[in-house]
Design a protein around this motif. Structure first.
Motif, PDB file in Angstrom:
ATOM      1  N   UNK A 141      15.268  97.402 -85.364  1.00  0.00           N
ATOM      2  CA  UNK A 141      14.819  98.215 -84.220  1.00  0.00           C
ATOM      3  C   UNK A 141      13.299  98.210 -84.110  1.00  0.00           C
ATOM      4  N   UNK A 142      12.612  98.357 -85.226  1.00  0.00           N
ATOM      5  CA  UNK A 142      11.142  98.347 -85.212  1.00  0.00           C
ATOM      6  C   UNK A 142      10.606  96.997 -84.756  1.00  0.00           C
ATOM      7  N   UNK A 143      11.214  95.923 -85.220  1.00  0.00           N
ATOM      8  CA  UNK A 143      10.773  94.580 -84.830  1.00  0.00           C
ATOM      9  C   UNK A 143      10.959  94.358 -83.332  1.00  0.00           C
ATOM     10  N   UNK A 144      12.044  94.874 -82.783  1.00  0.00           N
ATOM     11  CA  UNK A 144      12.277  94.668 -81.343  1.00  0.00           C
ATOM     12  C   UNK A 144      11.259  95.442 -80.502  1.00  0.00           C
ATOM     13  N   UNK A 145      10.751  96.541 -81.013  1.00  0.00           N
ATOM     14  CA  UNK A 145       9.765  97.339 -80.282  1.00  0.00           C
ATOM     15  C   UNK A 145       8.393  96.676 -80.226  1.00  0.00           C
ATOM     16  N   UNK A 146       8.138  95.729 -81.129  1.00  0.00           N
ATOM     17  CA  UNK A 146       6.823  95.074 -81.148  1.00  0.00           C
ATOM     18  C   UNK A 146       6.662  94.089 -80.002  1.00  0.00           C
ATOM     19  N   UNK A 147       7.785  93.610 -79.454  1.00  0.00           N
ATOM     20  CA  UNK A 147       7.723  92.617 -78.388  1.00  0.00           C
ATOM     21  C   UNK A 147       7.534  91.198 -78.897  1.00  0.00           C
ATOM     22  N   UNK A 148       7.365  91.057 -80.195  1.00  0.00           N
ATOM     23  CA  UNK A 148       7.206  89.721 -80.773  1.00  0.00           C
ATOM     24  C   UNK A 148       8.595  89.135 -81.031  1.00  0.00           C
ATOM     25  N   UNK A 149       8.771  87.886 -80.690  1.00  0.00           N
ATOM     26  CA  UNK A 149      10.089  87.251 -80.774  1.00  0.00           C
ATOM     27  C   UNK A 149      10.279  86.388 -82.023  1.00  0.00           C
ATOM     28  N   UNK A 150       9.243  86.248 -82.858  1.00  0.00           N
ATOM     29  CA  UNK A 150       9.349  85.330 -83.982  1.00  0.00           C
ATOM     30  C   UNK A 150       9.896  85.965 -85.261  1.00  0.00           C
ATOM     31  N   UNK A 151      10.200  87.270 -85.248  1.00  0.00           N
ATOM     32  CA  UNK A 151      10.833  87.868 -86.416  1.00  0.00           C
ATOM     33  C   UNK A 151      11.773  88.990 -85.984  1.00  0.00           C
ATOM     34  N   UNK A 152      12.817  89.137 -86.758  1.00  0.00           N
ATOM     35  CA  UNK A 152      13.807  90.182 -86.522  1.00  0.00           C
ATOM     36  C   UNK A 152      14.680  90.276 -87.774  1.00  0.00           C
ATOM     37  N   UNK A 153      15.792  90.947 -87.649  1.00  0.00           N
ATOM     38  CA  UNK A 153      16.788  91.021 -88.713  1.00  0.00           C
ATOM     39  C   UNK A 153      18.151  90.842 -88.067  1.00  0.00           C
ATOM     40  N   UNK A 154      19.108  90.331 -88.809  1.00  0.00           N
ATOM     41  CA  UNK A 154      20.432  90.134 -88.223  1.00  0.00           C
ATOM     42  C   UNK A 154      21.072  91.450 -87.765  1.00  0.00           C
ATOM     43  N   UNK A 155      21.831  91.361 -86.692  1.00  0.00           N
ATOM     44  CA  UNK A 155      22.587  92.507 -86.165  1.00  0.00           C
ATOM     45  C   UNK A 155      23.697  92.858 -87.157  1.00  0.00           C
ATOM     46  N   UNK A 156      23.855  94.137 -87.408  1.00  0.00           N
ATOM     47  CA  UNK A 156      24.890  94.614 -88.329  1.00  0.00           C
ATOM     48  C   UNK A 156      26.139  95.028 -87.562  1.00  0.00           C
ATOM     49  N   UNK A 157      27.264  94.867 -88.207  1.00  0.00           N
ATOM     50  CA  UNK A 157      28.537  95.353 -87.679  1.00  0.00           C
ATOM     51  C   UNK A 157      28.938  96.530 -88.566  1.00  0.00           C
ATOM     52  N   UNK A 158      28.407  97.713 -88.209  1.00  0.00           N
ATOM     53  CA  UNK A 158      28.529  98.905 -89.054  1.00  0.00           C
ATOM     54  C   UNK A 158      29.967  99.300 -89.346  1.00  0.00           C
ATOM     55  N   UNK A 159      30.873  99.007 -88.429  1.00  0.00           N
ATOM     56  CA  UNK A 159      32.265  99.405 -88.630  1.00  0.00           C
ATOM     57  C   UNK A 159      32.889  98.709 -89.833  1.00  0.00           C
ATOM     58  N   UNK A 160      32.269  97.625 -90.322  1.00  0.00           N
ATOM     59  CA  UNK A 160      32.784  96.899 -91.485  1.00  0.00           C
ATOM     60  C   UNK A 160      31.885  97.025 -92.706  1.00  0.00           C
ATOM     61  N   UNK A 161      30.792  97.758 -92.604  1.00  0.00           N
ATOM     62  CA  UNK A 161      29.860  97.922 -93.726  1.00  0.00           C
ATOM     63  C   UNK A 161      30.270  99.115 -94.590  1.00  0.00           C
ATOM     64  N   UNK A 162      29.998  98.993 -95.882  1.00  0.00           N
ATOM     65  CA  UNK A 162      30.312 100.070 -96.827  1.00  0.00           C
ATOM     66  C   UNK A 162      29.384  99.931 -98.037  1.00  0.00           C
ATOM     67  N   UNK A 163      29.659 100.700 -99.067  1.00  0.00           N
ATOM     68  CA  UNK A 163      28.872 100.607-100.306  1.00  0.00           C
ATOM     69  C   UNK A 163      28.995  99.232-100.953  1.00  0.00           C
ATOM     70  N   UNK A 164      30.093  98.503-100.631  1.00  0.00           N
ATOM     71  CA  UNK A 164      30.363  97.234-101.297  1.00  0.00           C
ATOM     72  C   UNK A 164      30.306  96.014-100.378  1.00  0.00           C
ATOM     73  N   UNK A 165      30.237  96.232 -99.072  1.00  0.00           N
ATOM     74  CA  UNK A 165      30.313  95.120 -98.117  1.00  0.00           C
ATOM     75  C   UNK A 165      29.302  95.321 -96.992  1.00  0.00           C
ATOM     76  N   UNK A 166      28.637  94.234 -96.609  1.00  0.00           N
ATOM     77  CA  UNK A 166      27.793  94.222 -95.411  1.00  0.00           C
ATOM     78  C   UNK A 166      28.260  93.054 -94.552  1.00  0.00           C
TER      79      UNK A 166
END
Length: 180
Positions: A141-166
Motif C-alpha cells: 500500500x505504501x509503495x503504491x502511494x509513492x506513484x513509482x512503478x519500479x517497486x511493489x510487493x506481491x498481492x496477498x490472498x488473505x482468505x488463504x493466509x494463516x500462521x503457517x501459510x501465505x
C-alpha cells in the motif's frame, strides 16, 4: 543475518545465505496437509493446479507454484512442520551457552541478556506468517502511494493466509545476492 554484510564478515554471510534457499524441501504431502488444516478447505477447492515440487526451500518454509480456481498464478509459502519447536530448542541451547559463558565470567554477567532477547524475538517473528503478510500488505500500500512503478510487493490472498501459510501473487525478480 545473511544479508547483513555491514555486521558480519562476507564469509559468514555466504554460509548463512545457504539457509535462505538451499535447504532440502520437506515432503509436499505435508505441505498440502498444512494448507488444508490452516484454511479448512481441501487444496482442490482452492487451487486448480498445485506443483508439488517447490521452487524454493529455506530453513523456515518451502514455496510452491500454484494456480487459484480463479485462474491467478500464485506462490504458496508453507512453514516447515515442527520448525517452531526446533527454533525454540536452538534458542534454549544458545541461551544456555551464553548464560554459562557469563557464569564463568568470560563475559560480564547480564551482558548478553539483550542479545538473547533480540534473538528470540527475531526467531519468533520469522515464524509468524500473519505478521509477515501484514507487513507485506503495508509495504504494498505504501509503495503504491509513492506513484513509482519500479517497486511493489506481491498481492496477498488473505482468505488463504494463516500462521503457517501465505498465498500471494506469483512474481518474478532477481536475488539480492545478484545485485550485491
Amino acid at each position: 543475518m545473511a544479508m547483513r554484510i555491514d555486521l558480519l564478515p562476507w564469509e559468514y554471510t555466504v554460509e548463512l545465505a545457504k539457509m535462505l534457499d538451499q535447504i532440502p524441501p520437506f515432503p509436499s504431502d505435508q505441505a498440502i496437509e498444512t494448507i488444508e488444516r490452516s484454511t479448512g478447505k481441501k487444496w482442490t477447492d482452492i487451487f486448480s493446479i498445485f506443483d508439488p515440487d517447490p521452487i524454493g526451500s529455506a530453513s523456515v518454509a518451502c514455496v510452491y507454484q500454484a494456480v487459484l480456481k480463479t485462474g491467478e498464478k500464485v506462490a504458496v509459502k508453507v512453514r516447515r512442520p515442527k520448525i517452531g519447536e526446533l527454533f525454540m530448542a536452538d534458542f534454549k541451547a544458545f541461551d544456555w551457552i551464553l548464560e554459562f559463558v557469563e557464569f564463568l565470567t568470560i563475559i560480564r554477567p547480564g551482558y548478553t541478556e539483550n542479545l538473547r532477547n533480540e534473538f528470540k524475538t527475531i526467531l519468533l517473528e520469522e515464524l509468524d506468517f500473519v505478521q509477515e503478510a501484514r507487513f507485506q500488505d503495508m509495504f504494498r500500500r505504501s509503495a503504491s502511494k509513492t506513484g513509482k512503478k519500479f517497486f511493489t510487493a506481491p498481492k496477498l490472498f488473505h482468505e488463504y493466509c494463516s500462521m503457517e501459510v501465505i498465498v500471494q501473487e506469483f512474481t518474478t525478480g532477481i536475488w539480492l545476492w545478484e545485485i550485491m
